[in-house]
Design an enzyme around this catalytic site. Structure first.
Site, short mmCIF file in Angstrom:
data_model
loop_
_atom_site.label_atom_id
_atom_site.label_comp_id
_atom_site.label_asym_id
_atom_site.label_seq_id
_atom_site.Cartn_x
_atom_site.Cartn_y
_atom_site.Cartn_z
CG HIS A 1 -3.15 51.47 22.27
ND1 HIS A 1 -2.46 50.54 21.55
CD2 HIS A 1 -2.65 51.41 23.53
CE1 HIS A 1 -1.57 49.94 22.32
NE2 HIS A 1 -1.67 50.45 23.54
CG PHE A 2 -6.53 57.65 23.58
CD1 PHE A 2 -6.02 58.93 23.42
CD2 PHE A 2 -6.32 57.03 24.80
CE1 PHE A 2 -5.32 59.57 24.43
CE2 PHE A 2 -5.62 57.66 25.83
CZ PHE A 2 -5.12 58.93 25.63
CG ASN B 1 3.59 49.03 29.80
OD1 ASN B 1 3.15 49.72 30.69
ND2 ASN B 1 2.97 47.95 29.36
N PRO C 1 -3.07 60.24 31.00
CG PRO C 1 -3.28 58.43 29.53
CD PRO C 1 -2.31 59.11 30.46
N GLY C 2 -6.67 60.35 31.25
CA GLY C 2 -7.82 59.73 31.87
C GLY C 2 -8.40 58.70 30.91
CB SER C 3 -11.17 56.35 31.21
OG SER C 3 -12.09 57.21 31.86
CG MET C 4 -13.61 56.93 25.22
SD MET C 4 -14.25 55.45 24.39
CE MET C 4 -15.04 56.19 22.97
CG HIS D 1 0.00 54.06 32.99
ND1 HIS D 1 -0.70 53.50 34.04
CD2 HIS D 1 -0.33 53.31 31.90
CE1 HIS D 1 -1.40 52.46 33.61
NE2 HIS D 1 -1.19 52.33 32.31
CB ALA E 1 -8.13 56.24 34.90
#
Length: 393
Positions: free
Chosen positions: A157-158, A266, A297-300, A321, A323
């Site tokens: 989560h971000f 989800n 979204p991609g990853s951090m 949804h 990466a």
């Protein structure tokens, strides 16, 4: 697209063997119609593969919806251009903005709003009213559920401040139904497993236990699922409003929103596919019906995407949804270093801590590969790069 079996279709060019095996077990359930669709970000999950789209007739597998019910994304496009924003906030302004967001939104697991701000009150009232309509008391799942509204959580989560291909500034956020949604999900997974044991129902995996439509257990799950999905949506709205408020405070200028997208990844919805009304569970997948706006979204530290659905019928109008993990959290902590994380986050304002090591981009599938695999599922509208990243430990 790869047809693994008649009842399992796959869009992931990167698919490890255990994930494939798990998806095959899921696809063999007798009430799947017509097939399970694996998205490009598919990876091993609890019971059902993360990144799978599961159409069922007359039954639902609670674990196939997931334990973070209603988890999803929200994004806001602002009037700001990156260079203007940087001038407005000053030399240390992005750090100040990050710290203010961290102060205003409780981060990490077990962190709650000890006071509910006025902005949250209408949303609390809305959730209380919905619970009343559904005959459900959320306090039975989590007595402090009200304090969970407007909290981020941890893991993947971000909150991000990002910039698109036109240098336009976006505010981007990923979260779900928090502890109350998790408690609801865990309860109904257990109910399904208890019923399977009571009726001697053979299952290849206990987490494939299901609830049958027309039973009190099914009806109760659907009611509480609906509530948790709405909680997740309002949770994102509440946090986004707080992020917007902090941008306004730091810049001294009201934010003008030209676009806001809020989507689950989800969840379960009733849809019609291949001639039948089904319960469509998207576990780590978004609605990609023709023209539907979506967020991937991609990853951090990596790119993210604002997309528009292409309405791919065979893929059950769905898309990835994110990466999708390629390393477990424990494996990522063993393999990668804090210095590698710092290198991956070069140029991004973030809280520099090894607590985020398991979120390093290298622990995920390359987002460009995922998006190439999804070319017939979604159209890319905007490509976003991060300039500020906020996460919980």
């Amino acid at each position: 697209m790869e047809q693994i079996t008649k009842r399992l279709l796959n869009w992931a060019s990167i698919l490890e063997p255990h994930t494939r095996e798990q998806a095959e077990r899921l696809s063999r359930l007798p009430f799947i119609h017509p097939h399970v669709a694996l998205m490009p970000d598919a990876h091993l999950g609890k019971g059902a593969t993360v990144g799978s789209v599961i159409p069922t007739v007359g039954a639902i597998v609670p674990a196939a919806v997931g334990v973070d019910i209603g988890c999803g994304m929200i994004a806001v496009r602002t009037q700001w251009i990156e260079s203007d924003l940087r001038r407005a906030v000053g030399d240390h302004g992005l750090r100040t903005l990050r710290e203010r967001i961290e102060e205003q939104i409780p981060l990490s697991a077990g962190k709650y709003n000890q006071r509910i701000e006025e902005s949250a009150s209408p949303r609390i009232v809305e959730l209380e009213a919905l619970a009343g309509e559904l005959g459900f008391d959320p306090a039975t799942a989590a007595p402090n559920w009200r304090l969970q509204l407007g909290t981020l959580g941890s893991g993947n989560h971000f909150i991000e401040v990002s910039v698109d291909e036109e240098e336009r500034v976006w505010l981007f956020l990923h979260s779900g139904s928090r502890g109350v949604g998790n408690k609801i999900a865990q309860h109904h997974i257990q109910v399904a497993q208890d019923l399977a044991a009571r009726w001697f129902i053979p299952l290849e995996d206990p987490d494939l236990a299901y609830l049958v439509e027309g039973t009190p257990e099914f009806d109760r799950y659907i009611a509480e699922l609906r509530w948790a999905q709405h909680f997740a949506l309002l949770n994102r709205e509440e946090m986004m409003d707080r992020v917007v408020a902090q941008v306004e405070l730091v810049t001294g200028v009201p934010v003008e929103e030209s676009e806001r997208v809020n989507c689950h990844h989800n969840y379960t919805a009733q849809e019609r596919h291949f001639g039948k009304d089904v319960w469509l569970s998207r576990k780590g997948a978004i609605d990609a019906s023709e023209g539907a706006p979506g967020l991937i979204p991609g990853s951090m530290g990596d790119l993210s995407y604002v997309v528009r659905g292409r309405g791919n019928r065979v893929a059950l109008d769905s898309s990835p949804h994110g990466a999708g993990r390629s390393h477990s959290r424990s494996a990522a902590r063993r393999e990668f270093t804090h210095e590698q994380l710092r290198e991956a986050m070069t140029g991004i304002e973030y809280r520099d801590t090894d607590a985020f090591l398991d979120e390093i981009p290298a622990a995920y599938k390359p987002i460009d590969v995922v998006m190439q695999d999804a070319a017939d599922l979604v159209e890319v509208v905007h490509t976003l790069r991060q300039i500020v990243n906020v996460k919980g430990d």
